[in-house]
Motif scaffolding. Sequence first.
Motif, PDB file in Angstrom:
ATOM      1  N   PRO A 163     -85.284  15.198  62.350  1.00  0.00           N
ATOM      2  CA  PRO A 163     -84.143  14.697  62.809  1.00  0.00           C
ATOM      3  C   PRO A 163     -83.036  15.512  63.580  1.00  0.00           C
ATOM      4  O   PRO A 163     -82.334  16.082  63.202  1.00  0.00           O
ATOM      5  N   THR A 176     -80.115  13.887  64.708  1.00  0.00           N
ATOM      6  CA  THR A 176     -78.779  14.193  63.791  1.00  0.00           C
ATOM      7  C   THR A 176     -77.972  14.821  63.045  1.00  0.00           C
ATOM      8  O   THR A 176     -77.132  15.657  63.441  1.00  0.00           O
ATOM      9  N   ALA A 177     -79.577  15.894  61.863  1.00  0.00           N
ATOM     10  CA  ALA A 177     -79.591  16.584  61.081  1.00  0.00           C
ATOM     11  C   ALA A 177     -79.152  18.070  62.212  1.00  0.00           C
ATOM     12  O   ALA A 177     -78.425  18.782  61.391  1.00  0.00           O
ATOM     13  N   TYR A 178     -79.900  17.979  63.477  1.00  0.00           N
ATOM     14  CA  TYR A 178     -80.016  19.295  64.048  1.00  0.00           C
ATOM     15  C   TYR A 178     -78.763  19.740  64.621  1.00  0.00           C
ATOM     16  O   TYR A 178     -78.125  20.471  64.532  1.00  0.00           O
ATOM     17  N   LYS A 210     -75.786  18.532  63.332  1.00  0.00           N
ATOM     18  CA  LYS A 210     -74.335  18.150  62.405  1.00  0.00           C
ATOM     19  C   LYS A 210     -74.673  19.716  61.504  1.00  0.00           C
ATOM     20  O   LYS A 210     -73.697  20.538  61.563  1.00  0.00           O
ATOM     21  N   THR A 257     -70.022  17.095  57.803  1.00  0.00           N
ATOM     22  CA  THR A 257     -71.429  17.114  58.611  1.00  0.00           C
ATOM     23  C   THR A 257     -72.394  16.690  57.746  1.00  0.00           C
ATOM     24  O   THR A 257     -73.358  15.352  57.730  1.00  0.00           O
ATOM     25  N   GLN A 258     -72.208  16.744  56.081  1.00  0.00           N
ATOM     26  CA  GLN A 258     -73.188  16.470  54.748  1.00  0.00           C
ATOM     27  C   GLN A 258     -73.427  15.019  54.934  1.00  0.00           C
ATOM     28  O   GLN A 258     -74.107  14.363  55.051  1.00  0.00           O
ATOM     29  N   ALA A 310     -74.793  13.439  58.007  1.00  0.00           N
ATOM     30  CA  ALA A 310     -75.788  13.601  57.912  1.00  0.00           C
ATOM     31  C   ALA A 310     -76.922  12.028  56.830  1.00  0.00           C
ATOM     32  O   ALA A 310     -77.882  11.824  56.946  1.00  0.00           O
ATOM     33  N   THR A 343     -77.579   8.937  57.756  1.00  0.00           N
ATOM     34  CA  THR A 343     -78.578   8.451  58.859  1.00  0.00           C
ATOM     35  C   THR A 343     -80.227   7.620  59.066  1.00  0.00           C
ATOM     36  O   THR A 343     -80.055   7.856  57.657  1.00  0.00           O
ATOM     37  N   HIS A 361     -82.258  10.377  57.314  1.00  0.00           N
ATOM     38  CA  HIS A 361     -82.199  10.810  55.922  1.00  0.00           C
ATOM     39  C   HIS A 361     -83.196  10.074  55.086  1.00  0.00           C
ATOM     40  O   HIS A 361     -83.459  10.260  54.091  1.00  0.00           O
TER      41      HIS A 361
END
Length: 264
Positions: A207, A209-211, A213, A236-237, A240, A243, A246
């Motif tokens: 993921p 985008t998660a990285y 964030k 940021t949560q 994320a 997305t 997620h």
Amino acid sequence: MSTEDALIVEDADGVRTFTLNRPDSFNSLTLQLKEDLLGALRDAAEEPKVRAVVLTGAGRAFCAGQDLKEHVGLLQANDPAPLSTVEKHYNPLIRTVTGMPKPVIAAVNGTAAGAGASLAYACDLRIAARSAKFLMAFANVGLTADSGASWTLPRLIGYGRAMQMLLLAQPVEAEEALRIGMVNQVVPDGEALATAQALAARMAAGPTTAYAKIKEAMLAAASAELDGALAVEARTQAEAGQTADHREAVEAFVAKRPPSFTGR
């Protein structure tokens, strides 16, 4: 693959690998190499097909830091370039690596010294060959820390150990670097790059985008009060959580199947 005189750039499996390619000079950083690397890293940050980055060196060294032969020549010519390179090159390099919205892994295949070691510290993860060593050699040439080492190194190994490395300029071997948290893994000589690329490929399928964030939240929290860190976490949560990755991960969990991440 595209090859420049001192920088090799290769793409595979969503991973862009940068190889500093001045092995006869232990991959020391000339003005041209610094500018080439900075531009290439900025391109990687903007390229959607690149979802992880690996940084390594050719030959026996990762990077010996500033090319002192070029440096002394410029000093003797009263050229102002050596006095401005921190602001023009090293600081932007560190900002680009730490702010890269995707994982950056250093494959430390040999000696990492000065700005070269600092560049490895700025990466998110470090894989070191067994014969690798880290040297904060600034004091040996009458200089202080640069390339973010005064900020990154104490956060990796603690203030006291970082001060010892900077003042005494004694090398730290790979196994000791692992013990004190400077690197994440030590592998046999010749395997650092392949190990880093395999890890990067695994993360490139993750993921993205998660990285990004996670990196953003960690970077903010490193110099924030608790309330500030909590605020960045909340933002940021929420970002994320919107997305596609997620949603895919949650649906995969419920369906008891592996998720298929697209990086969005």
